[in-house]
Write an enzyme that holds these catalytic residues in place. Sequence first.
Site, PDB file in Angstrom:
ATOM      1  N   ILE A 149       0.828  -1.202   0.000  1.00 25.95           N
ATOM      2  CA  ILE A 149       0.000   0.000   0.000  1.00 25.95           C
ATOM      3  C   ILE A 149       0.863   1.253   0.000  1.00 25.95           C
ATOM      4  O   ILE A 149       0.571   2.218  -0.721  1.00 25.95           O
ATOM      5  CB  ILE A 149      -0.963  -0.016   1.210  1.00 25.95           C
ATOM      6  CG1 ILE A 149      -2.016  -1.108   1.007  1.00 25.95           C
ATOM      7  CG2 ILE A 149      -1.622   1.345   1.392  1.00 25.95           C
ATOM      8  CD1 ILE A 149      -2.961  -1.286   2.168  1.00 25.95           C
ATOM      9  N   ASP A 168      10.973   1.667   6.330  1.00 19.85           N
ATOM     10  CA  ASP A 168      10.381   0.387   6.678  1.00 19.85           C
ATOM     11  C   ASP A 168      11.436  -0.423   7.419  1.00 19.85           C
ATOM     12  O   ASP A 168      12.586  -0.502   6.963  1.00 19.85           O
ATOM     13  CB  ASP A 168       9.927  -0.366   5.427  1.00 19.85           C
ATOM     14  CG  ASP A 168       8.940  -1.483   5.755  1.00 19.85           C
ATOM     15  OD1 ASP A 168       7.801  -1.430   5.261  1.00 19.85           O
ATOM     16  OD2 ASP A 168       9.303  -2.407   6.516  1.00 19.85           O
ATOM     17  N   THR A 224      -4.075   5.295   7.835  1.00 21.42           N
ATOM     18  CA  THR A 224      -5.118   4.413   7.301  1.00 21.42           C
ATOM     19  C   THR A 224      -4.785   2.950   7.585  1.00 21.42           C
ATOM     20  O   THR A 224      -5.262   2.053   6.889  1.00 21.42           O
ATOM     21  CB  THR A 224      -5.278   4.619   5.779  1.00 21.42           C
ATOM     22  OG1 THR A 224      -4.004   4.475   5.142  1.00 21.42           O
ATOM     23  CG2 THR A 224      -5.847   5.987   5.469  1.00 21.42           C
ATOM     24  N   ARG A 226      -3.139   1.229  11.307  1.00 18.65           N
ATOM     25  CA  ARG A 226      -3.390   0.771  12.669  1.00 18.65           C
ATOM     26  C   ARG A 226      -3.205   1.917  13.662  1.00 18.65           C
ATOM     27  O   ARG A 226      -2.182   2.608  13.646  1.00 18.65           O
ATOM     28  CB  ARG A 226      -2.438  -0.387  13.036  1.00 18.65           C
ATOM     29  CG  ARG A 226      -2.663  -1.652  12.211  1.00 18.65           C
ATOM     30  CD  ARG A 226      -3.997  -2.292  12.536  1.00 18.65           C
ATOM     31  NE  ARG A 226      -4.260  -3.496  11.740  1.00 18.65           N
ATOM     32  CZ  ARG A 226      -4.966  -3.515  10.627  1.00 18.65           C
ATOM     33  NH1 ARG A 226      -5.465  -2.380  10.136  1.00 18.65           N
ATOM     34  NH2 ARG A 226      -5.187  -4.648   9.980  1.00 18.65           N
ATOM     35  N   ASP A 250      -8.286   7.004   9.684  1.00 20.29           N
ATOM     36  CA  ASP A 250      -9.380   6.075   9.464  1.00 20.29           C
ATOM     37  C   ASP A 250      -9.456   5.031  10.571  1.00 20.29           C
ATOM     38  O   ASP A 250     -10.271   4.116  10.498  1.00 20.29           O
ATOM     39  CB  ASP A 250      -9.199   5.381   8.101  1.00 20.29           C
ATOM     40  CG  ASP A 250     -10.463   4.671   7.636  1.00 20.29           C
ATOM     41  OD1 ASP A 250     -11.566   5.205   7.870  1.00 20.29           O
ATOM     42  OD2 ASP A 250     -10.352   3.584   7.035  1.00 20.29           O
ATOM     43  N   GLU A 255     -13.017   2.291  19.532  1.00 15.98           N
ATOM     44  CA  GLU A 255     -14.095   2.652  18.613  1.00 15.98           C
ATOM     45  C   GLU A 255     -15.414   2.059  19.119  1.00 15.98           C
ATOM     46  O   GLU A 255     -15.610   0.856  19.021  1.00 15.98           O
ATOM     47  CB  GLU A 255     -13.771   2.148  17.200  1.00 15.98           C
ATOM     48  CG  GLU A 255     -12.476   2.728  16.651  1.00 15.98           C
ATOM     49  CD  GLU A 255     -12.003   2.053  15.357  1.00 15.98           C
ATOM     50  OE1 GLU A 255     -12.721   1.142  14.853  1.00 15.98           O
ATOM     51  OE2 GLU A 255     -10.942   2.428  14.860  1.00 15.98           O
ATOM     52  N   HIS A 276     -13.228   3.549   9.841  1.00 20.76           N
ATOM     53  CA  HIS A 276     -12.742   2.395   9.063  1.00 20.76           C
ATOM     54  C   HIS A 276     -13.389   2.333   7.679  1.00 20.76           C
ATOM     55  O   HIS A 276     -13.958   1.308   7.300  1.00 20.76           O
ATOM     56  CB  HIS A 276     -13.021   1.086   9.815  1.00 20.76           C
ATOM     57  CG  HIS A 276     -11.958   0.715  10.793  1.00 20.76           C
ATOM     58  ND1 HIS A 276     -11.336  -0.506  10.781  1.00 20.76           N
ATOM     59  CD2 HIS A 276     -11.400   1.404  11.795  1.00 20.76           C
ATOM     60  CE1 HIS A 276     -10.444  -0.561  11.763  1.00 20.76           C
ATOM     61  NE2 HIS A 276     -10.460   0.595  12.391  1.00 20.76           N
ATOM     62  N   GLY A 278     -11.631   2.724   4.858  1.00 20.50           N
ATOM     63  CA  GLY A 278     -10.604   2.446   3.861  1.00 20.50           C
ATOM     64  C   GLY A 278     -10.971   1.393   2.838  1.00 20.50           C
ATOM     65  O   GLY A 278     -10.762   1.568   1.644  1.00 20.50           O
ATOM     66  N   ALA A 279     -11.541   0.296   3.299  1.00 14.38           N
ATOM     67  CA  ALA A 279     -11.896  -0.795   2.389  1.00 14.38           C
ATOM     68  C   ALA A 279     -13.392  -0.821   2.083  1.00 14.38           C
ATOM     69  O   ALA A 279     -13.885  -1.772   1.484  1.00 14.38           O
ATOM     70  CB  ALA A 279     -11.480  -2.131   2.984  1.00 14.38           C
TER      71      ALA A 279
END
Length: 300
Positions: A149, A168, A224, A226, A250, A255, A276, A278-279
């Site tokens: 991503i 990373d 977007t 964790r 996001d 929550e 949430h 995003g997807a």
Amino acid sequence: MYGKVLICDPVDSVLREKLSDKFEIDYNPEISAQDLLNVIGNYDVVVVRSRTKITRDVISRAKKLKIIARAGIGVDNIDTDYAEEKHIKVVYAPGSSTESVVEITLAMMVIGARSLFKGIENTKKNNFTKLKGIELEGKTLGILGFGRIGKAIVDAAKVFKMNFIAYDPMPVEYPEYVKKVSLEELLQNSDVISINVTMRKDSPYILNDPELAKLKEGVIIVNTSRARAINGKDMLKYLKNGKISAFVSDVFWNEPAKEDYELEMLSMDNVMITPHLGAQTKEAQKRIAIMTADNIINEW
């Protein structure tokens, strides 16, 4: 029939369609944690998204369970260590929502840069005061977590003519137009930071006060992936003093929110949280369902 499948969260109907000729399916997308504990012993496969948690207690009662399928790209709501100990396969759907997450990430970058969330809120109150923002062109986008991503976000963000740096902790390949940097360099030099990491439910925070103190003045943070990537209690201070000019996310630590720092953050003009999303596109949900069904069939 191969066995019994329990689907615990809402999924696209194509998942059930692909499995229906091989499995007996119970679709219970609002099942409670207690009800799950009571019935899990009857099933060979369980399918979850992010709402349902497959804990050690659930796995302990899952005497027949062979596969835990996460209809999504992460497994932080599953006790994967205990599942492995019990020889239960855990599968998920990496890459299935990449396009949707990339699109919402770019939208959030623009929202943060132009204070669109506050502008929309104002005009709903008939307040048409102009708000000054910044342009993304020429700014440095730092990608924290340069996986599938993260790389796709960079490729899409080229339209903004930004500079790209990335960090990373894993050995990954960097294209020539992305500069590989340390975490400290990323924090110090990014005008916008996009957080795109995978984490376990017990992973420590990546950004605590010592790291947040190194942020460039006025940085925009978009998350977007964790919530646990950032220590929210520590971040609140930097949202208040303006070091972080906008936080658009996001994901959230609880929550709905319940901690004092979360509730205070939700009331701030430079914070926008979405639930949430995003997807949450028709296209992504169908891809996720197809990949999840294929994973179950292949692993069976």
